[in-house]
Scaffold this motif. Structure first.
Motif, PDB file in Angstrom:
ATOM      1  N   THR A  12     -31.756  41.002 -20.945  1.00  0.00           N
ATOM      2  CA  THR A  12     -32.543  41.208 -19.734  1.00  0.00           C
ATOM      3  C   THR A  12     -32.995  42.659 -19.643  1.00  0.00           C
ATOM      4  O   THR A  12     -32.470  43.522 -20.337  1.00  0.00           O
ATOM      5  N   THR A  14     -32.540  44.335 -16.947  1.00  0.00           N
ATOM      6  CA  THR A  14     -31.532  44.979 -16.110  1.00  0.00           C
ATOM      7  C   THR A  14     -30.493  45.662 -16.994  1.00  0.00           C
ATOM      8  O   THR A  14     -29.985  45.074 -17.934  1.00  0.00           O
ATOM      9  N   VAL A  43     -23.519  35.811  -8.090  1.00  0.00           N
ATOM     10  CA  VAL A  43     -24.870  36.329  -7.828  1.00  0.00           C
ATOM     11  C   VAL A  43     -24.951  36.901  -6.417  1.00  0.00           C
ATOM     12  O   VAL A  43     -25.491  37.984  -6.204  1.00  0.00           O
ATOM     13  N   LYS A  47     -24.893  42.616  -5.352  1.00  0.00           N
ATOM     14  CA  LYS A  47     -25.388  43.816  -4.654  1.00  0.00           C
ATOM     15  C   LYS A  47     -24.259  44.548  -3.930  1.00  0.00           C
ATOM     16  O   LYS A  47     -24.179  45.768  -3.948  1.00  0.00           O
ATOM     17  N   LYS A  73     -31.656  32.277 -15.028  1.00  0.00           N
ATOM     18  CA  LYS A  73     -32.821  31.934 -14.204  1.00  0.00           C
ATOM     19  C   LYS A  73     -32.451  30.855 -13.179  1.00  0.00           C
ATOM     20  O   LYS A  73     -32.885  30.911 -12.027  1.00  0.00           O
ATOM     21  N   ASN A  76     -30.928  32.684 -10.397  1.00  0.00           N
ATOM     22  CA  ASN A  76     -31.596  33.930  -9.999  1.00  0.00           C
ATOM     23  C   ASN A  76     -30.687  35.143 -10.171  1.00  0.00           C
ATOM     24  O   ASN A  76     -30.633  36.027  -9.306  1.00  0.00           O
ATOM     25  N   ASP A  78     -29.366  38.653 -11.503  1.00  0.00           N
ATOM     26  CA  ASP A  78     -30.046  39.915 -11.781  1.00  0.00           C
ATOM     27  C   ASP A  78     -29.046  40.979 -12.230  1.00  0.00           C
ATOM     28  O   ASP A  78     -28.989  42.057 -11.666  1.00  0.00           O
TER      29      ASP A  78
END
Length: 125
Positions: A12, A14, A43, A47, A73, A76, A78
């Motif tokens: 990725t 990221t 996921v 954050k 995917k 989702n 990241d």
């Protein structure tokens, strides 16, 4: 620690925070039922973990980059992802190949093991 992270062949765009306080190695695969069950929470917490200084390094046990990317995917996701079969993964400080999935290890910024959340040890992931 940072040098080992830079050398990984990421699937990725990221990339990990090289100044994180801790790194959480997650070994997982698209075909693993428990791994699929853990992905939504992982996921959702990414954050918040980053704000706490914890970076996830996702090590996919899938046999191809295409399968690993489709899995990401689907949820989702990241975060930085690498195939765990890549030779560079063996150089990650504190990393040990998990015989079961999902496999989780938390290490500090120097690679010192802080927690082994392996299901084989009866710990939560």
């Amino acid at each position: 620690m940072a040098e080992a992270l830079v050398d990984l062949p990421y699937l990725t765009d990221t990339r990990p925070n090289l100044k994180a306080k801790q790194y959480k190695y997650i070994q997982s695969a698209s075909w693993c039922g428990p791994c699929n069950g853990k992905m939504p929470g992982l996921v959702a917490s990414y954050k918040a973990l980053k704000k706490q200084g914890v970076e996830i390094i996702f090590l996919s046990a899938d046999d191809s980059a295409d399968k690993a990317l489709a899995f990401l995917k689907k949820y989702n996701a990241d975060f930085p992802v690498v195939l765990r079969s890549a030779p560079e993964v063996a150089k990650l400080p504190g990393h040990v190949h998990s015989p079961t999935l999902p496999g989780v290890r938390l290490v500090d910024k120097n690679g010192k093991l802080l927690d082994d959340g392996s299901p084989m040890r009866g710990r939560p992931n």
